[in-house]
Design a protein around this motif. Structure first.
Motif, PDB file in Angstrom:
ATOM      1  N   LYS A 289      41.954  26.899  40.781  1.00  0.00           N
ATOM      2  CA  LYS A 289      42.893  25.804  40.532  1.00  0.00           C
ATOM      3  C   LYS A 289      42.265  24.634  39.777  1.00  0.00           C
ATOM      4  O   LYS A 289      42.878  24.059  38.879  1.00  0.00           O
ATOM      5  CB  LYS A 289      43.480  25.316  41.855  1.00  0.00           C
ATOM      6  N   LYS A 290      41.028  24.279  40.118  1.00  0.00           N
ATOM      7  CA  LYS A 290      40.405  23.125  39.476  1.00  0.00           C
ATOM      8  C   LYS A 290      39.790  23.469  38.122  1.00  0.00           C
ATOM      9  O   LYS A 290      39.239  22.592  37.453  1.00  0.00           O
ATOM     10  CB  LYS A 290      39.341  22.525  40.387  1.00  0.00           C
ATOM     11  N   TYR A 291      39.896  24.735  37.716  1.00  0.00           N
ATOM     12  CA  TYR A 291      39.308  25.163  36.446  1.00  0.00           C
ATOM     13  C   TYR A 291      40.358  25.683  35.465  1.00  0.00           C
ATOM     14  O   TYR A 291      40.024  26.412  34.538  1.00  0.00           O
ATOM     15  CB  TYR A 291      38.276  26.277  36.685  1.00  0.00           C
ATOM     16  N   PHE A 292      41.615  25.330  35.663  1.00  0.00           N
ATOM     17  CA  PHE A 292      42.679  25.887  34.825  1.00  0.00           C
ATOM     18  C   PHE A 292      42.400  25.706  33.333  1.00  0.00           C
ATOM     19  O   PHE A 292      42.546  26.642  32.542  1.00  0.00           O
ATOM     20  CB  PHE A 292      44.023  25.243  35.170  1.00  0.00           C
ATOM     21  N   GLU A 293      42.005  24.508  32.940  1.00  0.00           N
ATOM     22  CA  GLU A 293      41.798  24.230  31.515  1.00  0.00           C
ATOM     23  C   GLU A 293      40.658  25.065  30.951  1.00  0.00           C
ATOM     24  O   GLU A 293      40.781  25.670  29.876  1.00  0.00           O
ATOM     25  CB  GLU A 293      41.518  22.739  31.308  1.00  0.00           C
ATOM     26  N   GLU A 294      39.532  25.122  31.690  1.00  0.00           N
ATOM     27  CA  GLU A 294      38.379  25.888  31.218  1.00  0.00           C
ATOM     28  C   GLU A 294      38.679  27.389  31.185  1.00  0.00           C
ATOM     29  O   GLU A 294      38.305  28.091  30.236  1.00  0.00           O
ATOM     30  CB  GLU A 294      37.169  25.629  32.126  1.00  0.00           C
TER      31      GLU A 294
ATOM     32  N   GLY B  82      44.310  40.690  29.865  1.00  0.00           N
ATOM     33  CA  GLY B  82      44.638  40.987  31.251  1.00  0.00           C
ATOM     34  C   GLY B  82      43.415  40.826  32.136  1.00  0.00           C
ATOM     35  O   GLY B  82      42.283  41.022  31.685  1.00  0.00           O
ATOM     36  N   LEU B  83      43.642  40.447  33.404  1.00  0.00           N
ATOM     37  CA  LEU B  83      42.555  40.270  34.364  1.00  0.00           C
ATOM     38  C   LEU B  83      42.702  41.272  35.505  1.00  0.00           C
ATOM     39  O   LEU B  83      43.795  41.439  36.056  1.00  0.00           O
ATOM     40  CB  LEU B  83      42.568  38.853  34.947  1.00  0.00           C
ATOM     41  N   ILE B  84      41.609  41.926  35.843  1.00  0.00           N
ATOM     42  CA  ILE B  84      41.569  42.814  36.998  1.00  0.00           C
ATOM     43  C   ILE B  84      40.642  42.157  38.015  1.00  0.00           C
ATOM     44  O   ILE B  84      39.442  42.020  37.781  1.00  0.00           O
ATOM     45  CB  ILE B  84      41.064  44.213  36.617  1.00  0.00           C
ATOM     46  N   ILE B  85      41.218  41.723  39.134  1.00  0.00           N
ATOM     47  CA  ILE B  85      40.491  40.941  40.129  1.00  0.00           C
ATOM     48  C   ILE B  85      40.278  41.797  41.371  1.00  0.00           C
ATOM     49  O   ILE B  85      41.238  42.252  41.996  1.00  0.00           O
ATOM     50  CB  ILE B  85      41.277  39.659  40.483  1.00  0.00           C
ATOM     51  N   ILE B  86      39.024  42.017  41.712  1.00  0.00           N
ATOM     52  CA  ILE B  86      38.684  42.854  42.859  1.00  0.00           C
ATOM     53  C   ILE B  86      38.176  41.956  43.983  1.00  0.00           C
ATOM     54  O   ILE B  86      37.204  41.224  43.810  1.00  0.00           O
ATOM     55  CB  ILE B  86      37.612  43.895  42.481  1.00  0.00           C
ATOM     56  N   GLY B  87      38.856  41.987  45.117  1.00  0.00           N
ATOM     57  CA  GLY B  87      38.440  41.134  46.223  1.00  0.00           C
ATOM     58  C   GLY B  87      39.463  41.120  47.336  1.00  0.00           C
ATOM     59  O   GLY B  87      40.423  41.896  47.343  1.00  0.00           O
ATOM     60  N   GLY B  88      39.272  40.199  48.269  1.00  0.00           N
ATOM     61  CA  GLY B  88      40.137  40.112  49.431  1.00  0.00           C
ATOM     62  C   GLY B  88      41.156  38.997  49.324  1.00  0.00           C
ATOM     63  O   GLY B  88      41.787  38.810  48.282  1.00  0.00           O
ATOM     64  N   PHE B  89      41.294  38.236  50.403  1.00  0.00           N
ATOM     65  CA  PHE B  89      42.331  37.205  50.449  1.00  0.00           C
ATOM     66  C   PHE B  89      42.094  36.126  49.395  1.00  0.00           C
ATOM     67  O   PHE B  89      43.046  35.568  48.851  1.00  0.00           O
ATOM     68  CB  PHE B  89      42.379  36.577  51.845  1.00  0.00           C
ATOM     69  N   GLU B  90      40.813  35.825  49.093  1.00  0.00           N
ATOM     70  CA  GLU B  90      40.522  34.828  48.056  1.00  0.00           C
ATOM     71  C   GLU B  90      40.994  35.308  46.690  1.00  0.00           C
ATOM     72  O   GLU B  90      41.483  34.519  45.882  1.00  0.00           O
ATOM     73  CB  GLU B  90      39.024  34.517  48.012  1.00  0.00           C
ATOM     74  N   ALA B  91      40.844  36.597  46.426  1.00  0.00           N
ATOM     75  CA  ALA B  91      41.320  37.150  45.155  1.00  0.00           C
ATOM     76  C   ALA B  91      42.836  37.042  45.060  1.00  0.00           C
ATOM     77  O   ALA B  91      43.391  36.687  44.011  1.00  0.00           O
ATOM     78  CB  ALA B  91      40.884  38.607  45.024  1.00  0.00           C
ATOM     79  N   PHE B  92      43.510  37.341  46.168  1.00  0.00           N
ATOM     80  CA  PHE B  92      44.970  37.238  46.215  1.00  0.00           C
ATOM     81  C   PHE B  92      45.419  35.789  46.013  1.00  0.00           C
ATOM     82  O   PHE B  92      46.312  35.505  45.203  1.00  0.00           O
ATOM     83  CB  PHE B  92      45.464  37.774  47.560  1.00  0.00           C
ATOM     84  N   THR B  93      44.783  34.863  46.728  1.00  0.00           N
ATOM     85  CA  THR B  93      45.133  33.444  46.615  1.00  0.00           C
ATOM     86  C   THR B  93      44.847  32.921  45.213  1.00  0.00           C
ATOM     87  O   THR B  93      45.642  32.170  44.634  1.00  0.00           O
ATOM     88  CB  THR B  93      44.345  32.618  47.648  1.00  0.00           C
ATOM     89  N   GLY B  94      43.699  33.317  44.657  1.00  0.00           N
ATOM     90  CA  GLY B  94      43.350  32.882  43.308  1.00  0.00           C
ATOM     91  C   GLY B  94      44.344  33.372  42.275  1.00  0.00           C
ATOM     92  O   GLY B  94      44.681  32.651  41.326  1.00  0.00           O
ATOM     93  N   SER B  95      44.836  34.585  42.447  1.00  0.00           N
ATOM     94  CA  SER B  95      45.832  35.126  41.515  1.00  0.00           C
ATOM     95  C   SER B  95      47.134  34.334  41.588  1.00  0.00           C
ATOM     96  O   SER B  95      47.768  34.064  40.561  1.00  0.00           O
ATOM     97  CB  SER B  95      46.099  36.599  41.831  1.00  0.00           C
ATOM     98  N   LEU B  96      47.525  33.945  42.805  1.00  0.00           N
ATOM     99  CA  LEU B  96      48.728  33.124  42.954  1.00  0.00           C
ATOM    100  C   LEU B  96      48.545  31.769  42.269  1.00  0.00           C
ATOM    101  O   LEU B  96      49.476  31.248  41.642  1.00  0.00           O
ATOM    102  CB  LEU B  96      49.047  32.923  44.435  1.00  0.00           C
ATOM    103  N   GLU B  97      47.340  31.207  42.383  1.00  0.00           N
ATOM    104  CA  GLU B  97      47.075  29.929  41.721  1.00  0.00           C
ATOM    105  C   GLU B  97      47.161  30.071  40.201  1.00  0.00           C
ATOM    106  O   GLU B  97      47.692  29.186  39.514  1.00  0.00           O
ATOM    107  CB  GLU B  97      45.702  29.399  42.133  1.00  0.00           C
ATOM    108  N   LEU B  98      46.635  31.171  39.677  1.00  0.00           N
ATOM    109  CA  LEU B  98      46.724  31.397  38.230  1.00  0.00           C
ATOM    110  C   LEU B  98      48.183  31.509  37.792  1.00  0.00           C
ATOM    111  O   LEU B  98      48.561  31.010  36.720  1.00  0.00           O
ATOM    112  CB  LEU B  98      45.961  32.664  37.847  1.00  0.00           C
ATOM    113  N   MET B  99      49.000  32.140  38.616  1.00  0.00           N
ATOM    114  CA  MET B  99      50.424  32.258  38.289  1.00  0.00           C
ATOM    115  C   MET B  99      51.100  30.886  38.299  1.00  0.00           C
ATOM    116  O   MET B  99      51.966  30.602  37.465  1.00  0.00           O
ATOM    117  CB  MET B  99      51.105  33.204  39.274  1.00  0.00           C
TER     118      MET B  99
END
Length: 222
Positions: free
Chosen positions: A91-96, A108-125
């Protein structure tokens, strides 16, 4: 050689390590190359994507998918097998991140991980409203021992963790069998998800399993 598709995909690991993460990255890179995609590895998760730590996966020998060793590693490039993915959210790195997605031509991004990966993807959306570079496909591959990724039934690493707990419980039971009037309490991982404790309790033959979802206190253990 596979025809080039014209697409560039980046793969990154986010969150705590889980058995099978490296294998998931390797398979992702191999399949991507087979389909003619340009594959990129991101070091240090979302933070690495913000700082431009992006490069083609390490290829040993020629340029064939069969020889790919692609595994994003963390800062300092530790030896193979030592793996500590960062938990930083984007979230704090959107511009970069948006700038680097454009600079590296990522489709496209392929994100491998757990709940942090899921939460981070929602933030990107959420960031798509302001940054059009984030309007790209996002794919989360669940990989966590906790098995707590919403929308998924089973995650990479959960079965390995469950088998390890069960094996450990079997060894503890051997010691417990020779004692009297003692209670053995085994704490598992899983955080706010009681999957490991519940399934391990069933597999190991525990008398009870206490999980986060069902509130309990010290008196319940007496």
């Amino acid at each position: 050689a596979s025809p080039q598709s014209g697409y560039t995909l980046a793969v990154l690991n986010v969150g705590a390590p889980a058995a099978g993460m490296n294998a998931a990255v390797r398979s992702t890179v191999r399949i991507g190359l087979i389909h003619g995609h340009r594959m990129l590895a991101v070091h240090d998760g979302f933070e690495g994507l913000a700082y431009g730590k992006v490069r083609p996966p390490g290829i040993k020998g020629g340029e064939t998918p069969q020889e790919v060793e692609g595994t994003p590693r963390c800062r300092g490039h530790p030896p193979r097998g030592i793996f500590h993915p960062p938990r930083t959210l984007p979230k704090k790195y959107f511009e970069e991140i948006s700038t680097n997605i454009s600079n590296f031509g990522i489709h496209g991004l392929i994100i491998i991980g757990g709940f942090e990966a899921f939460t981070g993807s929602l933030e990107l959306m959420e960031g798509r409203a302001k940054y059009e570079e984030l309007c790209i496909p996002l794919c989360v591959i669940p990989a966590t021992v906790s098995n707590n990724v919403p929308g998924s039934d089973f995650s990479i690493g959960a079965d390995t963790a469950l088998n390890t707990i069960t094996t450990t419980c079997d060894r503890i039971k051997q010691s417990a069998a020779g004692t009297k009037r003692r209670v053995f309490i085994i704490e598992t991982m899983g955080g706010f998800c009681g999957y490991l404790a519940t399934m391990a309790g069933l597999a190991a033959g525990a008398d009870a399993a206490y999980i986060y979802e069902e509130h309990f206190n010290i008196h319940d253990l007496q």
